[in-house]
Enzyme design. Sequence first.
Site, PDB file in Angstrom:
ATOM      1  N   THR A   8       0.841  -1.198   0.000  1.00 48.02           N
ATOM      2  CA  THR A   8       0.000   0.000   0.000  1.00 48.02           C
ATOM      3  C   THR A   8       0.874   1.245   0.000  1.00 48.02           C
ATOM      4  O   THR A   8       2.029   1.199   0.405  1.00 48.02           O
ATOM      5  CB  THR A   8      -0.933   0.025   1.228  1.00 48.02           C
ATOM      6  OG1 THR A   8      -1.865   1.104   1.100  1.00 48.02           O
ATOM      7  CG2 THR A   8      -0.164   0.188   2.522  1.00 48.02           C
ATOM      8  N   ARG A   9       0.299   2.335  -0.457  1.00 45.22           N
ATOM      9  CA  ARG A   9       0.918   3.652  -0.335  1.00 45.22           C
ATOM     10  C   ARG A   9       0.222   4.461   0.752  1.00 45.22           C
ATOM     11  O   ARG A   9       0.555   5.600   0.993  1.00 45.22           O
ATOM     12  CB  ARG A   9       0.850   4.396  -1.672  1.00 45.22           C
ATOM     13  CG  ARG A   9       1.617   3.680  -2.758  1.00 45.22           C
ATOM     14  CD  ARG A   9       1.854   4.512  -3.986  1.00 45.22           C
ATOM     15  NE  ARG A   9       2.372   3.687  -5.066  1.00 45.22           N
ATOM     16  CZ  ARG A   9       3.591   3.195  -5.138  1.00 45.22           C
ATOM     17  NH1 ARG A   9       4.462   3.434  -4.187  1.00 45.22           N
ATOM     18  NH2 ARG A   9       3.968   2.446  -6.150  1.00 45.22           N
ATOM     19  N   ASN A  10      -0.759   3.851   1.402  1.00 43.64           N
ATOM     20  CA  ASN A  10      -1.552   4.517   2.429  1.00 43.64           C
ATOM     21  C   ASN A  10      -0.865   4.341   3.783  1.00 43.64           C
ATOM     22  O   ASN A  10      -0.916   3.277   4.388  1.00 43.64           O
ATOM     23  CB  ASN A  10      -2.957   3.908   2.445  1.00 43.64           C
ATOM     24  CG  ASN A  10      -3.890   4.590   3.405  1.00 43.64           C
ATOM     25  OD1 ASN A  10      -3.485   5.051   4.460  1.00 43.64           O
ATOM     26  ND2 ASN A  10      -5.160   4.629   3.040  1.00 43.64           N
ATOM     27  N   LYS A  13      -3.002   3.092   6.737  1.00 45.90           N
ATOM     28  CA  LYS A  13      -3.184   1.641   6.826  1.00 45.90           C
ATOM     29  C   LYS A  13      -1.941   0.974   7.408  1.00 45.90           C
ATOM     30  O   LYS A  13      -2.042   0.010   8.160  1.00 45.90           O
ATOM     31  CB  LYS A  13      -3.523   1.057   5.456  1.00 45.90           C
ATOM     32  CG  LYS A  13      -4.918   1.431   5.010  1.00 45.90           C
ATOM     33  CD  LYS A  13      -5.275   0.816   3.685  1.00 45.90           C
ATOM     34  CE  LYS A  13      -6.677   1.237   3.277  1.00 45.90           C
ATOM     35  NZ  LYS A  13      -7.065   0.669   1.989  1.00 45.90           N
ATOM     36  N   ASP A  70      -7.149  -4.499   0.580  1.00 45.96           N
ATOM     37  CA  ASP A  70      -8.068  -3.693  -0.202  1.00 45.96           C
ATOM     38  C   ASP A  70      -9.285  -3.473   0.671  1.00 45.96           C
ATOM     39  O   ASP A  70      -9.682  -4.363   1.430  1.00 45.96           O
ATOM     40  CB  ASP A  70      -8.448  -4.392  -1.511  1.00 45.96           C
ATOM     41  CG  ASP A  70      -9.081  -3.436  -2.513  1.00 45.96           C
ATOM     42  OD1 ASP A  70      -8.768  -2.228  -2.469  1.00 45.96           O
ATOM     43  OD2 ASP A  70      -9.871  -3.886  -3.347  1.00 45.96           O
ATOM     44  N   SER A  71      -9.831  -2.312   0.589  1.00 41.38           N
ATOM     45  CA  SER A  71     -10.994  -2.013   1.403  1.00 41.38           C
ATOM     46  C   SER A  71     -11.881  -1.046   0.659  1.00 41.38           C
ATOM     47  O   SER A  71     -11.482  -0.444  -0.337  1.00 41.38           O
ATOM     48  CB  SER A  71     -10.576  -1.415   2.758  1.00 41.38           C
ATOM     49  OG  SER A  71      -9.896  -0.178   2.546  1.00 41.38           O
TER      50      SER A  71
END
Length: 111
Positions: A8-10, A13, A70-71
């Site tokens: 992820t790049r988030n 998270k 994934d959300s």
Amino acid sequence: MKRLLLATRNEGKLRELRALLAIPNLVLESFAQHPLIGDLEETGVTFEANARAKAAHAARSSGVLALGEDSGLEVDALGGAPGVLSARYSGGHGDDAANLAKLLRELEGVE
């Protein structure tokens, strides 16, 4: 030290997972530590399919064991929409304000 790459790049998270996986000797990384990993188009029709694809892409690209995620939001009154398209619901990727505005427009008049 063991390494696990969260695909992820988030960074939010990443923080959440670090709090959940307080495992000694585990270094949790994200794409921030692997800037050469390119984005993967999310073409899955389920959250699980997208998460699996991201994990495989990240592991192949980095050589590090990877965990995909994934959300999204599934609204019963909209037949489960926006679902896997949550981040791109209004057209662009990651425009939270536009996505929320579209969601609220579509829910107008719904009890």
